[in-house]
Design a protein around this motif. Sequence first.
Motif, PDB file in Angstrom:
ATOM      1  N   VAL A  17     -19.293 -32.075  12.155  1.00 20.70           N
ATOM      2  CA  VAL A  17     -20.493 -32.096  11.078  1.00 20.70           C
ATOM      3  C   VAL A  17     -21.070 -30.677  11.439  1.00 20.70           C
ATOM      4  O   VAL A  17     -21.417 -30.119  10.365  1.00 20.70           O
ATOM      5  CB  VAL A  17     -21.393 -33.070  11.430  1.00 20.70           C
ATOM      6  CG1 VAL A  17     -22.582 -32.870  10.572  1.00 20.70           C
ATOM      7  CG2 VAL A  17     -20.765 -34.520  10.894  1.00 20.70           C
ATOM      8  N   THR A  74     -28.786 -31.556  -2.671  1.00 20.27           N
ATOM      9  CA  THR A  74     -27.753 -31.732  -1.559  1.00 20.27           C
ATOM     10  C   THR A  74     -28.041 -30.661  -0.560  1.00 20.27           C
ATOM     11  O   THR A  74     -27.490 -30.868   0.560  1.00 20.27           O
ATOM     12  CB  THR A  74     -26.569 -31.245  -2.488  1.00 20.27           C
ATOM     13  OG1 THR A  74     -26.342 -32.117  -3.666  1.00 20.27           O
ATOM     14  CG2 THR A  74     -25.170 -31.110  -1.659  1.00 20.27           C
ATOM     15  N   SER A  78     -28.128 -31.743   3.366  1.00 22.36           N
ATOM     16  CA  SER A  78     -27.025 -31.161   4.127  1.00 22.36           C
ATOM     17  C   SER A  78     -27.658 -30.444   5.082  1.00 22.36           C
ATOM     18  O   SER A  78     -27.365 -30.448   6.462  1.00 22.36           O
ATOM     19  CB  SER A  78     -26.139 -30.454   3.472  1.00 22.36           C
ATOM     20  OG  SER A  78     -25.429 -31.130   2.504  1.00 22.36           O
ATOM     21  N   ARG A  87     -28.398 -34.491   7.364  1.00 26.92           N
ATOM     22  CA  ARG A  87     -27.848 -33.316   7.980  1.00 26.92           C
ATOM     23  C   ARG A  87     -26.168 -33.666   8.089  1.00 26.92           C
ATOM     24  O   ARG A  87     -25.791 -33.622   9.263  1.00 26.92           O
ATOM     25  CB  ARG A  87     -28.475 -33.055   9.545  1.00 26.92           C
ATOM     26  CG  ARG A  87     -29.738 -32.264   9.230  1.00 26.92           C
ATOM     27  CD  ARG A  87     -30.653 -32.393  10.394  1.00 26.92           C
ATOM     28  NE  ARG A  87     -31.763 -31.570  10.596  1.00 26.92           N
ATOM     29  CZ  ARG A  87     -33.031 -32.022  10.182  1.00 26.92           C
ATOM     30  NH1 ARG A  87     -33.057 -33.249   9.482  1.00 26.92           N
ATOM     31  NH2 ARG A  87     -34.039 -31.237   9.849  1.00 26.92           N
ATOM     32  N   MET A  88     -25.655 -34.121   7.047  1.00 21.18           N
ATOM     33  CA  MET A  88     -24.448 -34.417   7.015  1.00 21.18           C
ATOM     34  C   MET A  88     -23.715 -34.054   5.686  1.00 21.18           C
ATOM     35  O   MET A  88     -24.309 -33.746   4.578  1.00 21.18           O
ATOM     36  CB  MET A  88     -24.018 -35.934   7.381  1.00 21.18           C
ATOM     37  CG  MET A  88     -24.374 -36.355   8.659  1.00 21.18           C
ATOM     38  SD  MET A  88     -24.419 -38.190   8.736  1.00 21.18           S
ATOM     39  CE  MET A  88     -22.569 -38.384   9.041  1.00 21.18           C
ATOM     40  N   PRO A  89     -22.399 -33.902   5.459  1.00 21.61           N
ATOM     41  CA  PRO A  89     -21.596 -33.422   4.292  1.00 21.61           C
ATOM     42  C   PRO A  89     -21.967 -34.530   3.048  1.00 21.61           C
ATOM     43  O   PRO A  89     -21.163 -35.471   2.860  1.00 21.61           O
ATOM     44  CB  PRO A  89     -20.165 -33.218   4.692  1.00 21.61           C
ATOM     45  CG  PRO A  89     -19.956 -34.203   5.719  1.00 21.61           C
ATOM     46  CD  PRO A  89     -21.391 -34.308   6.568  1.00 21.61           C
ATOM     47  N   THR A 277     -16.919 -39.113  10.338  1.00 18.59           N
ATOM     48  CA  THR A 277     -17.472 -37.870  11.211  1.00 18.59           C
ATOM     49  C   THR A 277     -17.612 -38.160  12.625  1.00 18.59           C
ATOM     50  O   THR A 277     -18.048 -36.951  13.338  1.00 18.59           O
ATOM     51  CB  THR A 277     -18.463 -37.063  10.348  1.00 18.59           C
ATOM     52  OG1 THR A 277     -19.923 -38.116  10.198  1.00 18.59           O
ATOM     53  CG2 THR A 277     -18.135 -36.864   8.904  1.00 18.59           C
ATOM     54  N   SER A 325     -17.367 -30.599   7.861  1.00 19.57           N
ATOM     55  CA  SER A 325     -18.504 -29.799   8.142  1.00 19.57           C
ATOM     56  C   SER A 325     -19.467 -29.818   6.856  1.00 19.57           C
ATOM     57  O   SER A 325     -19.234 -30.112   5.744  1.00 19.57           O
ATOM     58  CB  SER A 325     -18.085 -28.242   8.201  1.00 19.57           C
ATOM     59  OG  SER A 325     -19.019 -27.511   8.178  1.00 19.57           O
ATOM     60  N   ARG A 326     -20.798 -30.151   7.227  1.00 20.51           N
ATOM     61  CA  ARG A 326     -21.726 -30.186   6.162  1.00 20.51           C
ATOM     62  C   ARG A 326     -21.995 -28.871   5.568  1.00 20.51           C
ATOM     63  O   ARG A 326     -22.904 -28.748   4.435  1.00 20.51           O
ATOM     64  CB  ARG A 326     -23.137 -30.582   7.130  1.00 20.51           C
ATOM     65  CG  ARG A 326     -23.843 -29.755   8.156  1.00 20.51           C
ATOM     66  CD  ARG A 326     -25.074 -30.352   8.676  1.00 20.51           C
ATOM     67  NE  ARG A 326     -25.310 -29.719  10.046  1.00 20.51           N
ATOM     68  CZ  ARG A 326     -26.372 -29.121  10.227  1.00 20.51           C
ATOM     69  NH1 ARG A 326     -27.508 -29.155   9.264  1.00 20.51           N
ATOM     70  NH2 ARG A 326     -26.721 -28.881  11.265  1.00 20.51           N
ATOM     71  N   THR A 329     -20.932 -28.962   1.713  1.00 25.42           N
ATOM     72  CA  THR A 329     -21.741 -29.263   0.868  1.00 25.42           C
ATOM     73  C   THR A 329     -22.892 -28.353   0.741  1.00 25.42           C
ATOM     74  O   THR A 329     -23.464 -28.391  -0.641  1.00 25.42           O
ATOM     75  CB  THR A 329     -22.127 -30.721   1.239  1.00 25.42           C
ATOM     76  OG1 THR A 329     -22.696 -30.700   2.506  1.00 25.42           O
ATOM     77  CG2 THR A 329     -21.215 -31.850   0.857  1.00 25.42           C
TER      78      THR A 329
END
Length: 452
Positions: A17, A74, A78, A87-89, A277, A325-326, A329
């Motif tokens: 991530v 978004t 992210s 804090r993720m895609p 993830t 990977s975040r 996004t």
Amino acid sequence: MTETTASRSTTGAVSPVDQRLPLLQLLLVGFQHVLLMYGGAVAVPLIVGQAAGLSREEIAFLINADLLVAGIATLIQSLGIGPVGIRMPVMMGASFAAVGSMVAMTGMPGVGMQGIFGATIAAGFFGMLIAPFMSRIVRFFPPLVTGTVITSIGMCLFPVAINWAGGGKGEANFGAPEFLALSSLVLIVILLINRFLKGFWVNISVLIGMGLGYAIAACVGMVDLGGMEQRPWFEVVTPMHFGPPEFHLAPVLAMCLVVVIIFVESTGMFLALGKLTDTEITPKRLRGGLLCDAGASFIAGFLNTFTHSSFAQNIGLVQMTGVRSRYVTVAAALFLIALSLLPKAAFLVASIPPAVLGGAGLAMFGMVAASGIRILQEADIGDRRNQLLVAVSIGMGMVPVVRPDFFAHLPHWLEPITHSGIAMTAIWAIALNLLFNIIGENRSHLCGSHGH
């Protein structure tokens, strides 16, 4: 496990991530996320704008406003700001869950766009209040209830797609062969891509179908770009463009129910994304994701757009590409914000003929219903009572779709609920689940304790 250890993989290396990708790969995969969610993101302002009888210029403005809020949300989802953001895609966009209620509101006397934006703000605020407690409410929304509601969302949107496919509501020549041919062509292209191509092409099949349909419609003179010259190349979305928001009780209640449904959908999506993830979804992380969903809806009402949620199709893209990977996004969010500043691009989207939207709508809304059916498979659907819950809830949801005048003699303030098949389904599914599964379960617990 703490947040820091959760964001590390078992080998101690950086979590997928948090990986930094080469710039070109980052931009390409980010743009792919935008292409995948763009159709869904602009569909909500298109549907609501057309139902409200707005001009193409106003619908184009709604689309720009939606892209701006989707980009900001978004970015926050992210990267995270304080306690907000998972804090993720995750890609954000206007939620389909609210469409039925909002279309009903456009027909209510005295509500209009200002009433819809007021209900969106109130629902966002309500969402921020309940986000920390959502883990306790989730038990009232098992897969049986959420699957039923999501199936109903798809089914309630079918009339919208069918009206589009015939040439658009109010079209004097409705059902003309040229409209049917165009909508059929778009649908056939989408189906053929899904049958014979793979990967990236499948993910943008709706966009390709609509692009081809648009090109053919333009060649035969079905696209009207009158007024595009007057649109500026660059324009910043101004808050409260349609006037100050107005707050009416029934629309606010209907939208608060929508936010609870969005929370349940998002929780399921976040848990699925956590598995993809290798990231543990801690209560703190989940709360951050839901706070961002609610905060985005709160801001959206002031910026002339609608309730926002995480987009499921983009989670499918994470799975397909393996890019987790975040920062991908984050790149996609910057593309969305850039697009929101270009009114001519939004005007082009607003000029898509309804027949083109119809072919894509049948596939898109059908996929929403199919995802609901997939979620229902997680429930004990062999149980006769659960079958009855699904049957009655969806049946009640179909009432305002089949006969919008069915509840005409009930008080007007109930209209956003009685005119929304989705709200009707949700209320019946929650109530019947309480009756069949939760109250009975508690009672058998009590009987068991007396026996000991």
